[in-house]
Scaffold this motif. Structure first.
Motif, PDB file in Angstrom:
ATOM      1  N   TYR A   1       0.844  -1.211   0.000  1.00  0.00           N
ATOM      2  CA  TYR A   1       0.000   0.000   0.000  1.00  0.00           C
ATOM      3  C   TYR A   1       0.874   1.254   0.000  1.00  0.00           C
ATOM      4  N   LEU A   2       1.990   1.221   0.715  1.00  0.00           N
ATOM      5  CA  LEU A   2       2.904   2.372   0.714  1.00  0.00           C
ATOM      6  C   LEU A   2       3.417   2.631  -0.705  1.00  0.00           C
ATOM      7  N   ASP A   3       3.711   1.551  -1.425  1.00  0.00           N
ATOM      8  CA  ASP A   3       4.183   1.713  -2.817  1.00  0.00           C
ATOM      9  C   ASP A   3       3.101   2.374  -3.666  1.00  0.00           C
ATOM     10  N   ARG A   4       1.843   1.923  -3.466  1.00  0.00           N
ATOM     11  CA  ARG A   4       0.719   2.528  -4.220  1.00  0.00           C
ATOM     12  C   ARG A   4       0.564   4.002  -3.864  1.00  0.00           C
ATOM     13  N   LEU A   5       0.686   4.262  -2.582  1.00  0.00           N
ATOM     14  CA  LEU A   5       0.534   5.626  -2.073  1.00  0.00           C
ATOM     15  C   LEU A   5       1.608   6.539  -2.652  1.00  0.00           C
ATOM     16  N   GLU A   6       2.831   6.037  -2.718  1.00  0.00           N
ATOM     17  CA  GLU A   6       3.932   6.827  -3.301  1.00  0.00           C
ATOM     18  C   GLU A   6       3.617   7.203  -4.736  1.00  0.00           C
ATOM     19  N   LYS A   7       3.105   6.237  -5.482  1.00  0.00           N
ATOM     20  CA  LYS A   7       2.783   6.515  -6.893  1.00  0.00           C
ATOM     21  C   LYS A   7       1.689   7.565  -6.970  1.00  0.00           C
ATOM     22  N   TYR A   8       0.690   7.411  -6.100  1.00  0.00           N
ATOM     23  CA  TYR A   8      -0.440   8.349  -6.122  1.00  0.00           C
ATOM     24  C   TYR A   8       0.021   9.750  -5.729  1.00  0.00           C
ATOM     25  N   LEU A   9       0.853   9.843  -4.700  1.00  0.00           N
ATOM     26  CA  LEU A   9       1.282  11.149  -4.194  1.00  0.00           C
ATOM     27  C   LEU A   9       2.318  11.809  -5.097  1.00  0.00           C
ATOM     28  N   GLY A  10       3.038  10.981  -5.850  1.00  0.00           N
ATOM     29  CA  GLY A  10       4.091  11.527  -6.693  1.00  0.00           C
ATOM     30  C   GLY A  10       5.291  11.975  -5.883  1.00  0.00           C
ATOM     31  N   GLU A  11       5.445  11.408  -4.717  1.00  0.00           N
ATOM     32  CA  GLU A  11       6.551  11.758  -3.805  1.00  0.00           C
ATOM     33  C   GLU A  11       7.032  10.471  -3.145  1.00  0.00           C
ATOM     34  N   PRO A  12       8.317  10.379  -2.872  1.00  0.00           N
ATOM     35  CA  PRO A  12       8.757   9.209  -2.100  1.00  0.00           C
ATOM     36  C   PRO A  12       8.295   9.326  -0.642  1.00  0.00           C
ATOM     37  N   ILE A  13       8.039   8.185  -0.047  1.00  0.00           N
ATOM     38  CA  ILE A  13       7.732   8.163   1.392  1.00  0.00           C
ATOM     39  C   ILE A  13       9.033   7.748   2.087  1.00  0.00           C
ATOM     40  N   VAL A  14       9.546   8.620   2.934  1.00  0.00           N
ATOM     41  CA  VAL A  14      10.810   8.323   3.625  1.00  0.00           C
ATOM     42  C   VAL A  14      10.546   7.204   4.627  1.00  0.00           C
ATOM     43  N   ARG A  15      11.357   6.159   4.563  1.00  0.00           N
ATOM     44  CA  ARG A  15      11.176   5.028   5.499  1.00  0.00           C
ATOM     45  C   ARG A  15      12.211   5.164   6.615  1.00  0.00           C
ATOM     46  N   LEU A  16      11.720   5.244   7.841  1.00  0.00           N
ATOM     47  CA  LEU A  16      12.606   5.350   9.005  1.00  0.00           C
ATOM     48  C   LEU A  16      12.564   4.046   9.786  1.00  0.00           C
ATOM     49  N   ASN A  17      13.605   3.796  10.559  1.00  0.00           N
ATOM     50  CA  ASN A  17      13.550   2.638  11.460  1.00  0.00           C
ATOM     51  C   ASN A  17      14.476   2.874  12.643  1.00  0.00           C
ATOM     52  N   SER A  18      14.389   1.989  13.624  1.00  0.00           N
ATOM     53  CA  SER A  18      15.168   2.180  14.860  1.00  0.00           C
ATOM     54  C   SER A  18      16.585   1.640  14.720  1.00  0.00           C
ATOM     55  N   GLY A  19      16.880   0.985  13.593  1.00  0.00           N
ATOM     56  CA  GLY A  19      18.212   0.417  13.403  1.00  0.00           C
ATOM     57  C   GLY A  19      18.387  -0.943  14.055  1.00  0.00           C
ATOM     58  N   LYS A  20      17.374  -1.403  14.783  1.00  0.00           N
ATOM     59  CA  LYS A  20      17.454  -2.717  15.457  1.00  0.00           C
ATOM     60  C   LYS A  20      16.134  -3.449  15.253  1.00  0.00           C
ATOM     61  N   PRO A  21      16.192  -4.790  15.186  1.00  0.00           N
ATOM     62  CA  PRO A  21      14.936  -5.537  15.035  1.00  0.00           C
ATOM     63  C   PRO A  21      14.153  -5.608  16.347  1.00  0.00           C
ATOM     64  N   PHE A  22      12.894  -6.041  16.244  1.00  0.00           N
ATOM     65  CA  PHE A  22      12.033  -6.184  17.434  1.00  0.00           C
ATOM     66  C   PHE A  22      12.700  -7.085  18.485  1.00  0.00           C
ATOM     67  N   GLU A  23      13.348  -8.168  18.030  1.00  0.00           N
ATOM     68  CA  GLU A  23      13.966  -9.118  18.960  1.00  0.00           C
ATOM     69  C   GLU A  23      14.972  -8.422  19.879  1.00  0.00           C
ATOM     70  N   TYR A  24      15.699  -7.470  19.325  1.00  0.00           N
ATOM     71  CA  TYR A  24      16.681  -6.726  20.123  1.00  0.00           C
ATOM     72  C   TYR A  24      15.969  -5.949  21.240  1.00  0.00           C
ATOM     73  N   TRP A  25      14.900  -5.246  20.875  1.00  0.00           N
ATOM     74  CA  TRP A  25      14.182  -4.425  21.860  1.00  0.00           C
ATOM     75  C   TRP A  25      13.466  -5.308  22.883  1.00  0.00           C
ATOM     76  N   LEU A  26      13.052  -6.491  22.449  1.00  0.00           N
ATOM     77  CA  LEU A  26      12.412  -7.428  23.397  1.00  0.00           C
ATOM     78  C   LEU A  26      13.421  -7.843  24.468  1.00  0.00           C
ATOM     79  N   ASP A  27      14.643  -8.100  24.038  1.00  0.00           N
ATOM     80  CA  ASP A  27      15.712  -8.445  24.992  1.00  0.00           C
ATOM     81  C   ASP A  27      15.963  -7.303  25.959  1.00  0.00           C
ATOM     82  N   VAL A  28      16.024  -6.093  25.417  1.00  0.00           N
ATOM     83  CA  VAL A  28      16.250  -4.900  26.256  1.00  0.00           C
ATOM     84  C   VAL A  28      15.154  -4.813  27.322  1.00  0.00           C
ATOM     85  N   ASN A  29      13.943  -5.262  26.958  1.00  0.00           N
ATOM     86  CA  ASN A  29      12.804  -5.208  27.887  1.00  0.00           C
ATOM     87  C   ASN A  29      12.598  -6.535  28.617  1.00  0.00           C
TER      88      ASN A  29
END
Ligand code: SF4
Length: 245
Positions: A25-53
Protein backbone atom coordinates in the motif's frame (compact mmCIF):
# COMPACT_ATOMS: atom_id res chain seq x y z
CA UNK A 1 8.33 12.94 -9.15
CA UNK A 2 6.16 15.99 -8.59
CA UNK A 3 4.19 15.95 -5.35
CA UNK A 4 0.47 16.72 -4.89
CA UNK A 5 0.96 19.01 -1.87
CA UNK A 6 3.76 21.57 -1.94
CA UNK A 7 6.10 21.43 1.04
CA UNK A 8 4.65 18.17 2.36
CA UNK A 9 7.04 15.40 3.36
CA UNK A 10 5.84 11.84 3.88
CA UNK A 11 7.40 9.60 6.48
CA UNK A 12 6.76 6.01 7.53
CA UNK A 13 8.33 4.47 10.64
CA UNK A 14 9.05 0.87 9.71
CA UNK A 15 9.39 -1.58 12.60
CA UNK A 16 10.64 -4.30 10.25
CA UNK A 17 7.61 -6.34 11.34
CA UNK A 18 5.00 -4.74 9.09
CA UNK A 19 2.69 -6.76 6.86
CA UNK A 20 3.58 -7.18 3.19
CA UNK A 21 0.15 -5.65 2.45
CA UNK A 22 1.30 -2.48 4.22
CA UNK A 23 4.46 -2.22 2.12
CA UNK A 24 2.38 -2.79 -1.02
CA UNK A 25 0.00 0.00 0.00
CA UNK A 26 2.90 2.37 0.71
CA UNK A 27 4.18 1.71 -2.82
CA UNK A 28 0.72 2.53 -4.22
CA UNK A 29 0.53 5.63 -2.07
CA UNK A 30 3.93 6.83 -3.30
CA UNK A 31 2.78 6.51 -6.89
CA UNK A 32 -0.44 8.35 -6.12
CA UNK A 33 1.28 11.15 -4.19
CA UNK A 34 4.09 11.53 -6.69
CA UNK A 35 6.55 11.76 -3.81
CA UNK A 36 8.76 9.21 -2.10
CA UNK A 37 7.73 8.16 1.39
CA UNK A 38 10.81 8.32 3.63
CA UNK A 39 11.18 5.03 5.50
CA UNK A 40 12.61 5.35 9.00
CA UNK A 41 13.55 2.64 11.46
CA UNK A 42 15.17 2.18 14.86
CA UNK A 43 18.21 0.42 13.40
CA UNK A 44 17.45 -2.72 15.46
CA UNK A 45 14.94 -5.54 15.04
CA UNK A 46 12.03 -6.18 17.43
CA UNK A 47 13.97 -9.12 18.96
CA UNK A 48 16.68 -6.73 20.12
CA UNK A 49 14.18 -4.42 21.86
CA UNK A 50 12.41 -7.43 23.40
CA UNK A 51 15.71 -8.44 24.99
CA UNK A 52 16.25 -4.90 26.26
CA UNK A 53 12.80 -5.21 27.89
CA UNK A 54 13.70 -8.55 29.54
CA UNK A 55 11.35 -10.54 27.31
CA UNK A 56 8.25 -8.62 28.43
CA UNK A 57 5.96 -8.43 25.44
CA UNK A 58 4.57 -4.97 24.75
CA UNK A 59 0.90 -4.48 25.64
CA UNK A 60 -1.68 -1.67 25.72
CA UNK A 61 -0.34 -0.75 29.17
CA UNK A 62 3.35 -1.11 28.28
CA UNK A 63 3.76 0.18 24.76
CA UNK A 64 7.53 0.37 24.70
CA UNK A 65 7.45 -0.84 21.08
CA UNK A 66 5.81 2.34 19.80
CA UNK A 67 8.28 4.52 21.62
CA UNK A 68 11.50 2.82 20.54
CA UNK A 69 10.50 1.68 17.05
CA UNK A 70 8.30 4.58 15.91
CA UNK A 71 8.46 7.74 18.00
CA UNK A 72 12.18 7.96 18.68
CA UNK A 73 13.18 7.37 15.01
CA UNK A 74 10.64 10.02 13.95
CA UNK A 75 11.84 12.57 16.50
CA UNK A 76 15.48 11.90 15.58
CA UNK A 77 14.65 12.41 11.92
CA UNK A 78 12.85 15.70 12.59
CA UNK A 79 15.66 16.98 14.84
CA UNK A 80 15.11 20.56 15.92
CA UNK A 81 13.20 21.64 12.84
CA UNK A 82 9.77 23.13 13.40
CA UNK A 83 7.30 20.79 11.70
CA UNK A 84 3.56 20.31 11.45
CA UNK A 85 2.72 16.67 12.04
CA UNK A 86 -0.56 15.64 10.37
CA UNK A 87 -2.42 13.06 12.43
CA UNK A 88 -5.14 11.02 10.74
CA UNK A 89 -7.62 10.77 13.61
CA UNK A 90 -11.17 11.14 12.34
CA UNK A 91 -14.00 13.29 13.65
CA UNK A 92 -15.80 10.15 14.89
CA UNK A 93 -12.85 9.01 17.00
CA UNK A 94 -12.35 10.07 20.56
CA UNK A 95 -8.58 9.95 21.04
CA UNK A 96 -5.57 12.15 20.69
CA UNK A 97 -2.98 9.85 19.13
CA UNK A 98 0.70 10.51 19.35
CA UNK A 99 1.51 14.03 20.47
CA UNK A 100 5.22 14.67 20.72
CA UNK A 101 6.62 16.23 23.85
CA UNK A 102 8.85 18.28 21.56
CA UNK A 103 7.31 21.72 21.19
CA UNK A 104 8.87 21.99 17.71
CA UNK A 105 6.48 19.25 16.49
CA UNK A 106 3.06 20.84 16.12
CA UNK A 107 0.16 18.37 15.86
CA UNK A 108 -2.52 18.95 13.22
CA UNK A 109 -5.82 17.07 12.96
CA UNK A 110 -7.19 17.79 9.46
CA UNK A 111 -9.93 15.11 9.57
CA UNK A 112 -11.18 16.26 12.95
CA UNK A 113 -11.11 19.91 11.86
CA UNK A 114 -13.10 19.14 8.71
CA UNK A 115 -15.56 16.76 10.38
CA UNK A 116 -14.39 13.78 8.29
CA UNK A 117 -15.76 10.49 9.57
CA UNK A 118 -14.94 6.85 8.74
CA UNK A 119 -17.42 6.58 5.85
CA UNK A 120 -15.99 9.82 4.40
CA UNK A 121 -12.45 8.42 4.49
CA UNK A 122 -13.66 5.28 2.70
CA UNK A 123 -15.39 7.41 0.06
CA UNK A 124 -12.28 9.58 -0.44
CA UNK A 125 -10.08 6.53 -0.91
CA UNK A 126 -12.56 4.92 -3.28
CA UNK A 127 -13.00 8.10 -5.33
CA UNK A 128 -9.26 8.78 -5.57
CA UNK A 129 -8.73 5.36 -7.14
CA UNK A 130 -6.31 4.45 -4.36
CA UNK A 131 -8.76 2.09 -2.71
CA UNK A 132 -8.30 0.55 0.70
CA UNK A 133 -5.33 -1.56 1.80
CA UNK A 134 -5.53 -5.29 1.13
CA UNK A 135 -5.13 -6.15 4.81
CA UNK A 136 -8.62 -4.69 5.36
CA UNK A 137 -9.98 -8.00 4.11
CA UNK A 138 -9.03 -9.54 7.44
CA UNK A 139 -7.70 -6.82 9.73
CA UNK A 140 -8.91 -3.35 10.68
CA UNK A 141 -5.47 -1.73 11.08
CA UNK A 142 -1.95 -1.93 9.74
CA UNK A 143 0.92 -2.18 12.23
CA UNK A 144 3.20 -5.04 13.23
CA UNK A 145 2.03 -8.55 12.35
CA UNK A 146 2.10 -9.40 16.08
CA UNK A 147 0.40 -6.21 17.23
CA UNK A 148 -1.40 -6.77 20.54
CA UNK A 149 -4.12 -4.36 19.44
CA UNK A 150 -5.48 -7.10 17.17
CA UNK A 151 -8.87 -8.55 17.96
CA UNK A 152 -9.01 -12.33 18.37
CA UNK A 153 -10.63 -12.66 14.96
CA UNK A 154 -7.75 -10.71 13.43
CA UNK A 155 -5.30 -13.16 14.95
CA UNK A 156 -7.29 -15.84 13.15
CA UNK A 157 -6.95 -13.68 10.02
CA UNK A 158 -3.17 -13.65 10.51
CA UNK A 159 -3.19 -17.42 10.95
CA UNK A 160 -5.13 -17.91 7.73
CA UNK A 161 -3.39 -15.27 5.62
CA UNK A 162 0.16 -15.47 6.98
CA UNK A 163 0.61 -18.76 8.84
CA UNK A 164 4.38 -18.21 8.97
CA UNK A 165 3.92 -14.88 10.78
CA UNK A 166 1.42 -16.45 13.17
CA UNK A 167 4.01 -19.12 14.02
CA UNK A 168 6.67 -16.45 14.49
CA UNK A 169 4.36 -14.53 16.83
CA UNK A 170 3.86 -17.70 18.88
CA UNK A 171 7.59 -18.01 19.43
CA UNK A 172 7.69 -14.70 21.29
CA UNK A 173 5.21 -15.97 23.89
CA UNK A 174 6.54 -17.46 27.12
CA UNK A 175 4.33 -19.44 29.44
CA UNK A 176 6.25 -20.84 32.40
CA UNK A 177 3.87 -20.90 35.38
CA UNK A 178 6.58 -22.30 37.71
CA UNK A 179 8.62 -19.14 37.08
CA UNK A 180 5.57 -16.88 37.14
CA UNK A 181 5.99 -16.08 33.42
CA UNK A 182 2.85 -15.65 31.37
CA UNK A 183 3.84 -13.43 28.45
CA UNK A 184 1.16 -13.70 25.77
CA UNK A 185 -0.04 -11.37 23.03
CA UNK A 186 -3.71 -11.71 23.99
CA UNK A 187 -4.49 -11.14 27.66
CA UNK A 188 -5.05 -14.49 29.37
CA UNK A 189 -4.85 -16.52 26.13
CA UNK A 190 -2.00 -18.10 24.20
CA UNK A 191 -1.93 -18.11 20.42
CA UNK A 192 -2.21 -21.91 20.61
CA UNK A 193 -5.56 -21.38 22.32
CA UNK A 194 -6.61 -18.91 19.59
CA UNK A 195 -5.68 -21.47 16.94
CA UNK A 196 -7.56 -24.29 18.65
CA UNK A 197 -10.67 -22.12 18.95
CA UNK A 198 -10.50 -20.39 15.61
CA UNK A 199 -13.88 -21.60 14.33
CA UNK A 200 -15.81 -20.36 17.36
CA UNK A 201 -13.89 -17.05 17.28
CA UNK A 202 -14.88 -16.59 13.63
CA UNK A 203 -18.53 -17.40 14.35
CA UNK A 204 -18.65 -14.95 17.23
CA UNK A 205 -17.01 -12.20 15.17
CA UNK A 206 -19.41 -12.79 12.27
CA UNK A 207 -22.42 -12.58 14.61
CA UNK A 208 -21.06 -9.35 16.15
CA UNK A 209 -20.40 -7.92 12.69
CA UNK A 210 -23.93 -8.70 11.52
CA UNK A 211 -25.42 -7.15 14.67
CA UNK A 212 -23.28 -4.04 14.33
CA UNK A 213 -24.17 -3.59 10.65
CA UNK A 214 -27.86 -4.02 11.47
CA UNK A 215 -27.59 -1.23 14.05
CA UNK A 216 -25.46 1.05 11.84
CA UNK A 217 -28.20 1.93 9.30
CA UNK A 218 -25.70 2.39 6.45
CA UNK A 219 -26.57 5.20 4.07
CA UNK A 220 -24.61 3.96 1.06
CA UNK A 221 -24.04 0.65 -0.65
CA UNK A 222 -20.33 1.06 0.00
CA UNK A 223 -20.95 1.32 3.73
CA UNK A 224 -23.18 -1.74 3.54
CA UNK A 225 -20.96 -3.93 1.37
CA UNK A 226 -17.53 -2.29 1.74
CA UNK A 227 -14.78 -4.70 2.68
CA UNK A 228 -13.37 -2.79 5.65
CA UNK A 229 -13.87 -5.07 8.65
CA UNK A 230 -16.16 -3.99 11.40
CA UNK A 231 -14.52 -3.83 14.80
CA UNK A 232 -16.20 -6.24 17.17
CA UNK A 233 -16.50 -6.60 20.89
CA UNK A 234 -13.15 -8.09 21.84
CA UNK A 235 -11.26 -5.07 20.54
CA UNK A 236 -8.32 -4.60 22.90
CA UNK A 237 -8.11 -0.85 22.38
CA UNK A 238 -7.83 2.05 20.02
CA UNK A 239 -4.47 1.13 18.59
CA UNK A 240 -1.79 3.68 18.04
CA UNK A 241 -2.23 6.15 15.27
CA UNK A 242 1.51 6.60 14.78
CA UNK A 243 1.65 2.90 13.89
CA UNK A 244 -1.17 2.72 11.39
CA UNK A 245 -1.30 3.77 7.76
S1 SF4 B 1 1.86 -1.68 15.61
FE1 SF4 B 1 1.42 -2.50 17.63
S2 SF4 B 1 3.19 -3.82 18.12
FE2 SF4 B 1 3.81 -2.47 16.43
S3 SF4 B 1 4.79 -0.71 17.38
FE3 SF4 B 1 2.60 -0.18 17.13
S4 SF4 B 1 1.58 -0.79 19.05
FE4 SF4 B 1 3.62 -1.79 18.97
Amino acid sequence: MKGKVAGMEYVFCDTGAELRETYAYLDRLEKYLGEPIVRLNSGKPFEYWLDVNSGYLPSPRARWCTKVMKIVPFENYVGDDIVHSYIGIRADENREGYVSTKTSIIPKYPFKEDGIRKADVMRILEKSGLGIPEYYQWRSRSGCYFCFFQQKNEWVGLLENHPDLFERSKKFEKVEPSQGKYFTWVAGRTLDHIEENKESIKEKAEAARAAKLARAKPSTLFELFGTAPVEVDDDPGDGCVVCHV
